[in-house]
Design a protein around this motif. Structure first.
Motif, PDB file in Angstrom:
ATOM      1  N   GLY A  71      25.072  47.006  53.726  1.00 56.81           N
ATOM      2  CA  GLY A  71      26.015  45.905  53.897  1.00 56.81           C
ATOM      3  C   GLY A  71      25.940  45.241  55.253  1.00 56.81           C
ATOM      4  N   ALA A  72      26.192  43.939  55.268  1.00 53.10           N
ATOM      5  CA  ALA A  72      26.101  43.175  56.505  1.00 53.10           C
ATOM      6  C   ALA A  72      27.449  43.020  57.200  1.00 53.10           C
ATOM      7  N   LEU A  73      28.543  43.292  56.487  1.00 48.99           N
ATOM      8  CA  LEU A  73      29.867  43.080  57.058  1.00 48.99           C
ATOM      9  C   LEU A  73      30.328  44.306  57.838  1.00 48.99           C
ATOM     10  N   SER A  74      30.935  44.065  58.991  1.00 46.64           N
ATOM     11  CA  SER A  74      31.485  45.140  59.822  1.00 46.64           C
ATOM     12  C   SER A  74      32.986  45.247  59.590  1.00 46.64           C
ATOM     13  N   MET A  75      33.605  46.265  60.175  1.00 42.84           N
ATOM     14  CA  MET A  75      35.056  46.389  60.103  1.00 42.84           C
ATOM     15  C   MET A  75      35.729  45.177  60.740  1.00 42.84           C
ATOM     16  N   ALA A  76      35.164  44.666  61.819  1.00 39.48           N
ATOM     17  CA  ALA A  76      35.742  43.475  62.453  1.00 39.48           C
ATOM     18  C   ALA A  76      35.675  42.280  61.505  1.00 39.48           C
ATOM     19  N   ASP A  77      34.569  42.142  60.787  1.00 44.59           N
ATOM     20  CA  ASP A  77      34.441  41.056  59.811  1.00 44.59           C
ATOM     21  C   ASP A  77      35.478  41.201  58.707  1.00 44.59           C
ATOM     22  N   LEU A  78      35.630  42.411  58.205  1.00 44.42           N
ATOM     23  CA  LEU A  78      36.568  42.651  57.111  1.00 44.42           C
ATOM     24  C   LEU A  78      38.001  42.407  57.553  1.00 44.42           C
ATOM     25  N   ALA A 134      31.427  42.684  48.088  1.00 45.24           N
ATOM     26  CA  ALA A 134      30.760  43.085  49.331  1.00 45.24           C
ATOM     27  C   ALA A 134      30.374  41.916  50.219  1.00 45.24           C
ATOM     28  N   ASP A 135      30.522  40.667  49.731  1.00 46.71           N
ATOM     29  CA  ASP A 135      30.176  39.505  50.549  1.00 46.71           C
ATOM     30  C   ASP A 135      31.442  38.777  50.967  1.00 46.71           C
ATOM     31  N   ALA A 136      31.325  37.999  52.025  1.00 46.50           N
ATOM     32  CA  ALA A 136      32.495  37.354  52.614  1.00 46.50           C
ATOM     33  C   ALA A 136      33.187  36.399  51.646  1.00 46.50           C
ATOM     34  N   ASP A 137      32.424  35.646  50.876  1.00 45.91           N
ATOM     35  CA  ASP A 137      33.045  34.676  49.966  1.00 45.91           C
ATOM     36  C   ASP A 137      33.882  35.367  48.899  1.00 45.91           C
ATOM     37  N   THR A 138      33.326  36.416  48.289  1.00 46.81           N
ATOM     38  CA  THR A 138      34.061  37.130  47.241  1.00 46.81           C
ATOM     39  C   THR A 138      35.284  37.815  47.810  1.00 46.81           C
ATOM     40  N   ILE A 139      35.119  38.478  48.933  1.00 45.84           N
ATOM     41  CA  ILE A 139      36.248  39.179  49.542  1.00 45.84           C
ATOM     42  C   ILE A 139      37.321  38.189  49.963  1.00 45.84           C
ATOM     43  N   GLY A 140      36.922  37.070  50.540  1.00 46.61           N
ATOM     44  CA  GLY A 140      37.893  36.053  50.937  1.00 46.61           C
ATOM     45  C   GLY A 140      38.673  35.522  49.756  1.00 46.61           C
ATOM     46  N   ALA A 141      37.988  35.328  48.622  1.00 50.82           N
ATOM     47  CA  ALA A 141      38.673  34.834  47.420  1.00 50.82           C
ATOM     48  C   ALA A 141      39.658  35.867  46.893  1.00 50.82           C
ATOM     49  N   LEU A 142      39.298  37.135  46.967  1.00 50.91           N
ATOM     50  CA  LEU A 142      40.211  38.190  46.522  1.00 50.91           C
ATOM     51  C   LEU A 142      41.446  38.257  47.410  1.00 50.91           C
TER      52      LEU A 142
END
Length: 267
Positions: free
Chosen positions: A204-211, A179-187
């Motif tokens: 959650g703090a991330l938006s669709m644009a962030d994802l 759910a966080d940017a670092d983990t998602i980026g690593a995946l």
């Protein structure tokens, strides 16, 4: 959107696939403009007063497939089915579940590597994905889900399992718990194919644009919409019982609007 177009959505860009649990919730989500939906096994379980991932009292497979069919028949667009762990450890059980989902009209479905107690051995989990793929030819979108992060595993384990499922025939890897940017980026960096993440579990703090910027391909919301509605139901019940007031009714959808939505043709 047809099944082929749904399959092609997984090849480029980032899209949101909200989760319904019955015909009414599906029709409401479709009316908002979503061209494709997924089901949520948690939402189905809660609507039947059952616990999600329960060791006892689990929603039977025929009931779950029946709900998938309800959702498919309620909307015009494609539906991806939440099929939990395939309703059996053996690969042939998974293949049968996938075949039933196809017969119910699903355009895709996910298979988990978690049986409610722990992760399946990776070798067996791969065989299960292979059996699922053999049971459903493309454009059926097969999603290989690993619960590695939810069971205390590392990102490296999640990547390894996700890649194994992609190599076994999955069209998309699903890693809940990211759910966080670092983990998602690593995946995204480690996986050899599209990534599905689930959002909305805690706001959650991330938006669709962030994802999208992170490289996520598909976003689902699991049972979070159903849980939010149960939150409103609980608040209404408490207001009625404790205060004897009716403020909850201010947020209701008008009767004529619901009648119009549910009496019209699907879509």
């Amino acid at each position: 959107m047809d099944a082929q177009e749904f399959f092609e959505l997984h090849q480029d860009g980032c899209f949101l696939l909200p989760n319904a649990w019955d015909a009414g919730s599906a029709r409401m989500l479709a009316a908002a403009g979503f061209p494709a939906l997924a089901t949520t096994s948690a939402g189905v379980a809660f609507s039947l007063a059952r616990a999600d991932h329960a060791a006892a009292g689990r929603v039977p497979r025929d009931v779950m497939i029946g709900r998938v069919r309800e959702v498919v028949e309620a909307v015009a667009g494609p539906v991806s089915a939440d099929l939990e762990d395939g309703y059996g450890a053996a690969p042939h059980d998974v293949a049968e579940t996938i075949s039933l989902a196809v017969a119910a009209g699903a355009a895709g479905g996910n298979i988990e590597d978690f049986d409610g107690r722990g992760l399946y051995d990776r070798g067996l989990a791969v065989e299960r994905v292979q059996a699922a793929r053999a049971a459903a030819a493309r454009p059926f979108v097969l999603v290989g889900r690993t619960d590695a992060l939810l069971t205390g595993g590392t990102v490296a384990e999640a990547v390894a399992r996700g890649n194994a499922y992609l190599a076994a025939g999955a069209d998309c890897a699903f890693v809940p718990g990211a759910a966080d940017a670092d983990t998602i980026g690593a995946l995204v960096a480690g996986l050899d194919g599209p990534l599905n993440v689930v959002m909305g579990l805690t706001g959650g703090a991330l938006s669709m644009a962030d994802l999208a910027r992170l490289g996520v391909r598909r976003v689902t919301v699991g049972g979070s919409i159903a849980r939010a509605l149960y939150g409103h139901l609980r608040a209404a019940a408490r207001e009625l019982f404790e205060a004897g007031t009716f403020g909850y009714a201010g947020a209701q959808v008008p009767q004529d609007e619901l009648n119009a939505l549910f009496s019209g043709v699907r879509g």
